[in-house]
Design a protein around this motif. Structure first.
Motif, PDB file in Angstrom:
ATOM      1  N   ARG A  24       0.923  -1.244  -0.279  1.00 40.20           N
ATOM      2  CA  ARG A  24      -0.028  -0.091  -0.066  1.00 40.20           C
ATOM      3  C   ARG A  24       0.940   1.218  -0.218  1.00 40.20           C
ATOM      4  N   GLU A  27       1.793   1.817  -3.442  1.00 39.49           N
ATOM      5  CA  GLU A  27       0.893   2.085  -4.168  1.00 39.49           C
ATOM      6  C   GLU A  27       0.748   3.730  -4.026  1.00 39.49           C
ATOM      7  N   ARG A  31       1.211   6.723  -6.813  1.00 40.90           N
ATOM      8  CA  ARG A  31       0.078   7.815  -7.145  1.00 40.90           C
ATOM      9  C   ARG A  31       0.720   9.238  -6.760  1.00 40.90           C
ATOM     10  N   GLN A  90       1.757   6.158 -14.825  1.00 43.66           N
ATOM     11  CA  GLN A  90       0.612   5.390 -14.651  1.00 43.66           C
ATOM     12  C   GLN A  90       0.650   4.050 -14.716  1.00 43.66           C
ATOM     13  N   LEU A  93       1.550   2.780 -11.327  1.00 41.35           N
ATOM     14  CA  LEU A  93       0.707   2.955 -10.346  1.00 41.35           C
ATOM     15  C   LEU A  93      -0.466   1.624 -10.839  1.00 41.35           C
ATOM     16  N   ASP A  94      -0.450   1.334 -11.856  1.00 45.00           N
ATOM     17  CA  ASP A  94      -1.469   0.198 -12.165  1.00 45.00           C
ATOM     18  C   ASP A  94      -0.727  -1.173 -11.636  1.00 45.00           C
ATOM     19  N   ARG A  97      -1.211  -1.038  -7.870  1.00 42.70           N
ATOM     20  CA  ARG A  97      -2.621  -1.307  -7.505  1.00 42.70           C
ATOM     21  C   ARG A  97      -3.009  -2.952  -7.733  1.00 42.70           C
ATOM     22  N   ALA A  98      -2.306  -3.373  -8.794  1.00 47.65           N
ATOM     23  CA  ALA A  98      -2.405  -4.983  -8.886  1.00 47.65           C
ATOM     24  C   ALA A  98      -1.642  -5.739  -7.658  1.00 47.65           C
ATOM     25  N   THR A 100      -1.390  -4.733  -4.658  1.00 52.21           N
ATOM     26  CA  THR A 100      -2.170  -4.343  -3.584  1.00 52.21           C
ATOM     27  C   THR A 100      -3.186  -5.202  -3.303  1.00 52.21           C
ATOM     28  N   ARG A 101      -3.843  -5.291  -4.616  1.00 48.53           N
ATOM     29  CA  ARG A 101      -5.205  -6.444  -4.868  1.00 48.53           C
ATOM     30  C   ARG A 101      -4.594  -7.817  -4.286  1.00 48.53           C
ATOM     31  N   LYS A 104      -3.997  -8.159  -0.750  1.00 49.64           N
ATOM     32  CA  LYS A 104      -5.049  -8.095   0.358  1.00 49.64           C
ATOM     33  C   LYS A 104      -5.966  -9.358  -0.042  1.00 49.64           C
TER      34      LYS A 104
END
Length: 143
Positions: A24, A27, A31, A90, A93-94, A97-98, A100-101, A104
């Motif tokens: 996180r 991420e 960002r 970008q 960032l993508d 995010r992946a 992080t998913r 999680k």
């Protein structure tokens, strides 16, 4: 044995939580990088607009026109590079995010295993109580 399993799951949960927090943080950094690159791109665009040729009533010197043209060309090159950096940021960032998913999802899986282990322990305890022999009530004669 169940105590050992619970400790193992607890350690796994702590590790997955730390990993999730680190991802996180990555991420958030990605960002922030996108935001910084966007701000730089916007600033370069503003500078380019500021040096755009405008119709003047009286022509300026040739050297100032050449300098302005050179400056405009450098700003356009910088704008192109800024666009590339924004696109790269970008993509980063993508990717963050992946990650992080995924982190999680891993943490949620461990949490579900812990919940399942706790439910199984509760069921075993209930079965053990049901299997206990009944204790006869002691009767005391009042006489």
């Amino acid at each position: 044995m169940p105590d050992k399993h619970q400790k193992k799951l607890g350690r796994l949960l702590r590790v997955r939580t730390l990993q999730l927090d680190m991802v996180r943080a990555g991420e958030v950094a990605a960002r922030a990088k996108v935001d910084n690159e966007e701000a730089l791109r916007v600033r370069i665009a503003q500078l380019a607009e500021g040096v755009a040729p405008t119709p003047a009533p009286k022509p300026g010197s040739a050297t100032s026109l050449i300098a302005a043209a050179h400056y405009r060309e450098r700003l356009h090159q910088s704008a192109f590079a800024a666009e590339r950096r924004v696109a790269e940021a970008q993509r980063g960032l993508d990717s963050a995010r992946a990650a992080t998913r995924e982190a999680k999802r891993d943490q949620s899986a461990i949490e579900k295993l812990i919940e399942r282990a706790e439910a199984n322990a509760a069921r075993r305890a209930m079965r053990a109580l049901e299997d206990m022999p009944a204790i006869p009530k002691k009767r005391h004669d009042p006489c």
